[in-house]
Design an enzyme around this catalytic site. Structure first.
Site, mmCIF file in Angstrom:
data_model
loop_
_atom_site.group_PDB
_atom_site.id
_atom_site.type_symbol
_atom_site.label_atom_id
_atom_site.label_comp_id
_atom_site.label_asym_id
_atom_site.label_seq_id
_atom_site.Cartn_x
_atom_site.Cartn_y
_atom_site.Cartn_z
ATOM 1 N NE ARG A 106 -2.816 0.337 3.399
ATOM 2 C CZ ARG A 106 -1.992 0.826 4.509
ATOM 3 N NH1 ARG A 106 -1.191 1.793 4.541
ATOM 4 N NH2 ARG A 106 -2.002 -0.032 5.488
ATOM 5 C CE1 TYR B 113 -18.111 11.430 -15.145
ATOM 6 C CE2 TYR B 113 -16.412 11.746 -13.230
ATOM 7 C CZ TYR B 113 -17.592 10.854 -14.120
ATOM 8 O OH TYR B 113 -17.898 9.572 -13.804
ATOM 9 C CG ASP C 182 -10.122 16.006 -15.001
ATOM 10 O OD1 ASP C 182 -9.656 15.406 -15.835
ATOM 11 O OD2 ASP C 182 -11.423 15.539 -14.464
ATOM 12 C CE LYS D 258 -13.236 7.375 -18.348
ATOM 13 N NZ LYS D 258 -13.421 8.046 -17.077
HETATM 14 C C1 LIG Z 1 -13.153 14.108 -16.919
HETATM 15 C C2 LIG Z 1 -13.260 13.269 -16.024
HETATM 16 N N1 LIG Z 1 -12.647 13.078 -14.671
HETATM 17 C C3 LIG Z 1 -12.827 11.991 -13.859
HETATM 18 C C4 LIG Z 1 -13.480 10.999 -14.132
HETATM 19 C C5 LIG Z 1 -13.530 9.989 -13.200
HETATM 20 O O1 LIG Z 1 -12.450 8.983 -13.351
HETATM 21 P P1 LIG Z 1 -12.589 7.402 -13.021
HETATM 22 O O2 LIG Z 1 -14.365 6.993 -13.596
HETATM 23 O O3 LIG Z 1 -11.820 6.757 -13.467
HETATM 24 O O4 LIG Z 1 -13.100 7.544 -11.366
HETATM 25 C C6 LIG Z 1 -14.172 10.856 -15.511
HETATM 26 C C7 LIG Z 1 -14.946 9.629 -15.475
HETATM 27 O O5 LIG Z 1 -15.444 9.633 -16.467
HETATM 28 C C8 LIG Z 1 -13.840 11.894 -16.294
HETATM 29 O O6 LIG Z 1 -14.715 11.743 -17.477
#
Ligand SMILES: Cc1ncc(COP(=O)(O)O)c(C=O)c1O
Length: 408
Positions: free
Chosen positions: A58, A111, A184, A209
């Site tokens: 961890r 998001y 992000d 992604k």
């Molecule tokens: C722009 C964006 N940030 C964060 C996330 C969250 O990521 P995760 O699904 O890996 O937790 C997503 C998920 O679709 C996203 O599109």
């Protein structure tokens, strides 16, 4: 100290760093691929005598360390940290930076999961969240509460409306107020955009992604510009424990090796799809920062290498037409998520963005989001035509085009 007579070593290119940084051949065997270390614990030579600093998985794992080193290099940051999901990465950042009473500015089209985490989960903990249109710099500056705004959270391009925020300009606003700028970078990927070079303090990713790129892993990442903040987030990474397993780290690391190649092809294909949609009578609005008429085009052109693989659009036939489009495609698979080699289609209001229904971040019912993959472009264009034909076959609904956006 740097020797003034020694010329600086030029920084290696992105693709070279993606393939090599953190990934030296294994000293024991010469394996050129980073080994997957499943061990949960590491033998010590006497109490406290760790061999390479590893004690318990961890706290640290060699496969994860390789990924974290590579991520930091690709973003031009001081410290990279890998997490079990994008939201786990975001949670670690917010809980490190914020306390009850902290104020956070978020994009008004962020998001949905990010908004839910901040407004509902951290909101219950006393964090105040203000959604702001980040394209409006005066609105961002006006929303800042001196002494209280701890974080300005930027997502660019945004999910699902592909809004573009000016990272450098918002960094100036954040730093003048003593706030931390978090970006992000999931939609752009580290290849198309490096927010730290534009003034961001922290970058987060859903590595699920484009970083992973093959729809076979869920993961997240944080990269900090400064080592000190990285250390504070690393403390929470260990203390709260939302770490990814070694196989997941290895999958993301393998994905990163081809990120540059994939993003070039995603960008080629998405541009062709966006142009087709912009000329289609059934489409009222196309959101793609690569289109010259898109409101985000000038800023995206300055801060992104290319315009990426995500396209969204609205249909004149309304929600039913959007559903018909999503049900008709054969190469674009109807599914949530994005950023993989395969093309995906979805209706955000009914799928990924249900969590923001009824909030200021609610998305239009007639919106379709495409994650344009790396298949042959002729097949993708034929598939989009198939979807458009299905949407056009429905009776017309009231025109729902949003003002001020690209409309055909
Ligand atoms: C722009 C964006 N940030 C964060 C996330 C969250 O990521 P995760 O699904 O890996 O937790 C997503 C998920 O679709 C996203 O599109």
């Amino acid at each position: 100290m740097t020797d003034p007579d020694t010329p600086p070593v030029p920084r290696r290119g992105f693709a070279t760093r993606a393939i090599h940084d953190g990934q030296e051949p294994d000293p024991l065997t010469g394996a050129v691929t980073v080994p997957i270390h499943p061990s949960s614990t590491f033998a010590q030579d006497g109490v406290g005598g760790t061999r390479s600093g590893y004690e318990y998985a961890r706290s640290g794992n060699p496969t994860r360390r390789a990924l974290e080193t590579c991520l930091a290099s690709l973003e031009g940051g001081a410290r990279g940290l890998a997490f079990a999901s994008g939201l786990a990465a975001e949670d670690a950042v917010v809980r490190t930076l914020c306390r009850p009473g902290s104020h956070v500015i978020v994009p008004d089209d962020a998001y949905g999961g990010t908004f839910r985490l901040l407004a509902r989960v951290h909101g219950d903990w006393g964090v105040e969240v203000t959604p702001v249109p980040l394209t409006d710099l005066a609105a961002v500056a006006a929303a800042v509460r001196p002494g209280q705004t701890t974080v300005i959270w930027v997502e660019t391009p945004t999910n699902p409306l592909l809004g573009i925020a000016d990272i450098a300009a918002i960094a100036d606003i954040a730093h003048a107020a003593g706030s931390v700028l978090v970006v992000d970078n999931t939609f752009a990927s580290s290849y198309l955009q490096q927010p730290i070079t534009l003034g961001a303090d922290v970058v987060v990713h859903s590595t699920t992604k484009y970083a992973g790129g093959h729809s076979d892993v869920v993961g997240g990442a944080v990269v900090t510009a400064e080592a000190d903040l990285g250390e504070r987030i690393a403390y929470l990474q260990n203390a709260a424990g939302a770490v990814p397993g070694p196989f997941d780290c290895w999958l993301v690391l393998r994905g990163l090796k081809t990120l540059a190649l994939r993003m070039e092809k995603h960008s080629d294909n998405a541009a062709a799809v966006a142009h087709l949609l912009a000329a289609a009578p059934a489409v009222s609005t196309v959101h793609y920062p690569g289109l010259p008429g898109d409101p985000g085009h000038p800023v995206a052109g300055r801060q992104m290498r290319r315009f990426g693989g995500m396209v969204s659009f609205r249909l004149r036939g309304g929600a039913a037409a959007a559903a018909a489009f999503c049900g008709a495609t054969k190469v674009f698979t109807l599914a949530e998520s994005l950023g993989g080699v395969e093309s995906l289609v979805e209706q955000p209001a009914a799928m990924t963005h249900v969590s923001v229904s009824g909030s200021p971040l609610e998305v239009p019912q007639d919106l379709v989001r495409l994650s344009v993959g790396v298949e042959d472009i002729a097949d993708l264009l034929a598939d989009v035509q198939r979807g458009l034909a299905a949407a056009a076959a429905l009776p017309a609904a009231a025109d729902t085009a949003a003002p001020g956006l690209v409309t055909t």
